[in-house]
Write a protein that holds these residues in place. Structure first.
Motif, short mmCIF file in Angstrom:
data_model
loop_
_atom_site.label_atom_id
_atom_site.label_comp_id
_atom_site.label_asym_id
_atom_site.label_seq_id
_atom_site.Cartn_x
_atom_site.Cartn_y
_atom_site.Cartn_z
N PHE A 166 0.72 -1.28 -0.04
CA PHE A 166 -0.14 -0.02 0.13
C PHE A 166 0.90 1.26 -0.07
N LYS A 167 2.01 1.21 0.86
CA LYS A 167 2.77 2.25 0.79
C LYS A 167 3.37 2.40 -0.52
N LEU A 168 3.88 1.29 -1.08
CA LEU A 168 4.55 1.52 -2.44
C LEU A 168 3.75 2.04 -3.54
N PHE A 169 2.29 1.60 -3.32
CA PHE A 169 1.37 2.23 -4.12
C PHE A 169 1.10 3.73 -3.84
N LEU A 170 1.15 4.25 -2.68
CA LEU A 170 0.84 5.50 -2.56
C LEU A 170 2.24 6.31 -3.13
N ARG A 171 3.15 5.78 -2.82
CA ARG A 171 4.56 6.36 -3.19
C ARG A 171 4.65 6.51 -4.55
N ASP A 172 4.07 5.32 -5.62
CA ASP A 172 4.17 5.65 -6.75
C ASP A 172 3.14 6.10 -7.59
N LYS A 173 1.79 6.14 -6.98
CA LYS A 173 0.64 6.58 -7.32
C LYS A 173 0.10 7.89 -6.63
N GLY A 174 0.65 8.20 -5.75
CA GLY A 174 0.32 9.33 -4.90
C GLY A 174 0.08 10.59 -5.49
N TYR A 175 1.09 10.91 -6.52
CA TYR A 175 0.95 12.21 -7.15
C TYR A 175 -0.29 12.04 -8.03
N TYR A 176 -0.30 11.01 -9.04
CA TYR A 176 -1.56 11.05 -9.71
C TYR A 176 -2.81 11.14 -8.75
N VAL A 223 -3.55 12.46 -5.88
CA VAL A 223 -3.50 13.92 -5.72
C VAL A 223 -3.95 14.93 -6.87
N LEU A 224 -3.27 14.53 -8.04
CA LEU A 224 -3.73 15.44 -9.15
C LEU A 224 -5.14 15.23 -9.61
N VAL A 225 -5.53 14.06 -9.70
CA VAL A 225 -6.92 13.63 -9.86
C VAL A 225 -7.98 14.43 -9.04
N LEU A 226 -7.54 14.25 -7.59
CA LEU A 226 -8.52 15.24 -6.51
C LEU A 226 -8.51 16.39 -6.79
N CYS A 227 -7.19 16.89 -7.36
CA CYS A 227 -7.34 18.33 -7.53
C CYS A 227 -8.06 18.94 -8.67
N VAL A 228 -8.00 18.04 -9.53
CA VAL A 228 -8.89 18.29 -10.81
C VAL A 228 -10.23 18.20 -10.60
N ALA A 229 -10.75 17.32 -9.85
CA ALA A 229 -11.97 17.02 -9.50
C ALA A 229 -12.60 18.20 -8.62
N VAL A 230 -11.60 18.63 -7.68
CA VAL A 230 -11.98 19.91 -6.82
C VAL A 230 -12.21 21.15 -7.59
N VAL A 231 -11.27 21.36 -8.47
CA VAL A 231 -11.24 22.30 -9.37
C VAL A 231 -12.70 22.25 -10.42
#
Length: 239
Positions: free
Chosen positions: A12-22, A24-32
């Motif tokens: 899970f940590k590896l997933f967050l480390r590798d995919k966490g940026y994306y 956060v990006l998706v969440l930001c786009v959704a919020v926007v």
């Protein structure tokens, strides 16, 4: 313990480390996106109000402008109409107080054609030959043979028919302007009824001998007039 330390990193940590940026990006786009939608919707809601205001506001200047342009025409059309009746009234009536009186005077007739044998004495004492005393005489006595027709002096309505203690059978007529005329010393049972409308010159009775307070003078009609309840000289009413 060594076995646990030798285990590989948490997936899970590896997933967050590798995919966490994306993520956060998706969440930001959704919020926007949501924010943009709400912003646009807010603008559209606010945009309705200006449209409503813009529809109502121009109507007021337009409406106020149109009457302003037509007002001179309306004013000019009304002004000639107002003076016209006033001028006519001034020519025919003379004054507001005379609106009724001149017309009535033109339609006034003498109730009988004889001479006045006793004048009005409402503001002084006059000698009464029958009662042999001095008293006011709030009327005039007009000579007329018994049985002579008595005419209404003006257009009016029969307001009362009664037996007066001194002046006998009496018919009272109400006229415009607050006038009331009284025809006394009539023969019994006048040919009119209370509430009946009469015209100037209509026969309302006949000269009789019912005035016990005036038996000492020649046959006559006792004629009296009041205005707004106040006795007045009947000759002014006739003239």
């Amino acid at each position: 313990m060594q076995n646990d330390n030798q285990k590989g990193p948490n997936p899970f940590k590896l997933f967050l480390r590798d995919k966490g940026y994306y993520i956060v990006l998706v969440l930001c786009v959704a919020v926007v996106g949501v924010s943009g939608f709400l912003f646009v919707r807010t603008l559209s809601d606010k945009g309705d109000a200006p449209e409503t205001v813009s529809l109502s506001v121009p109507l007021t200047p337009a409406d106020s402008t149109k009457p302003a342009q037509k007002q001179p025409a309306t004013t000019e059309s009304v002004k000639p109409e107002t003076p016209a009746p006033a001028d006519n009234a001034a020519e025919t009536m003379g004054s507001v107080d005379g609106l009724t009186e001149p017309a009535e005077t033109a339609g006034t007739v003498r109730p009988v054609a004889g001479e006045i044998i006793n004048e009005w004495a409402g503001d002084k004492l006059a000698y009464n030959e029958t009662l042999r005393d001095w008293r006011v005489h709030e009327g005039i006595d007009i000579a007329a043979a018994a049985g002579s027709d008595v005419a209404a002096a003006r257009d009016g309505m029969v307001s009362a028919i009664y037996e007066d203690e001194l002046f006998g059978t009496t018919v009272a007529l109400e006229h415009e302007g607050g006038y009331t005329s009284y025809y006394a010393n009539l023969s019994a049972e006048p040919p009119v009824a209370v509430g009946q409308a009469v015209n100037a010159g209509d026969v309302i009775g006949a000269v009789g001998e019912t005035a016990s307070g005036e038996l000492a003078i020649d046959s006559h009609l006792h004629f009296a007039v009041s205005c707004s309840g106040q006795p007045m000289d009947p000759q002014d009413f006739l003239d």
